[in-house]
Design an enzyme around this catalytic site. Sequence first.
Site, short mmCIF file in Angstrom:
data_model
loop_
_atom_site.label_atom_id
_atom_site.label_comp_id
_atom_site.label_asym_id
_atom_site.label_seq_id
_atom_site.Cartn_x
_atom_site.Cartn_y
_atom_site.Cartn_z
N LYS A 9 5.07 -3.40 -1.46
CA LYS A 9 5.82 -4.36 -0.66
C LYS A 9 6.62 -3.52 0.33
CE LYS A 9 9.30 -7.98 -1.07
NZ LYS A 9 10.21 -8.65 -2.02
N GLY A 11 9.16 -1.75 2.59
CA GLY A 11 10.61 -1.74 2.54
C GLY A 11 11.18 -1.68 1.14
N CYS A 12 10.33 -1.72 0.12
CA CYS A 12 10.80 -1.70 -1.28
C CYS A 12 11.16 -0.26 -1.66
CB CYS A 12 9.71 -2.24 -2.20
SG CYS A 12 10.16 -2.15 -3.96
N ALA A 13 12.42 -0.05 -1.99
CA ALA A 13 12.89 1.29 -2.36
C ALA A 13 12.21 1.80 -3.62
CB ALA A 13 14.40 1.28 -2.53
N ALA A 16 8.81 3.04 -2.70
CA ALA A 16 8.93 4.32 -1.97
C ALA A 16 9.12 5.46 -2.96
CB ALA A 16 10.09 4.26 -0.98
#
Length: 81
Positions: A9, A11-13, A16
């Site tokens: 997804k 932008g999902c930290a 990442a």
Amino acid sequence: MATIIFYQKPGCATNAGQIQALQSAGHDVIAQDILKGPRDAEELRGFFGNMPVASWFNRAAAGIKSGEVNADTIDAAAHSH
């Protein structure tokens, strides 16, 4: 090492961090946006193999936590269309 297709997804930290951990371990990661493109039941079913339906769900998802979705009472056939 392996080449891994990672459905994320954007932008999902957490995603990442997962990608970074895989890369740090020496894997090549091809990140794909999980939100792009429709997925049909047959395509999605291939990701889960023989896992029980209740295991298909992210227990931290808002709908699960709120009780809107009860993963323990859902069967594959009822939601495959």
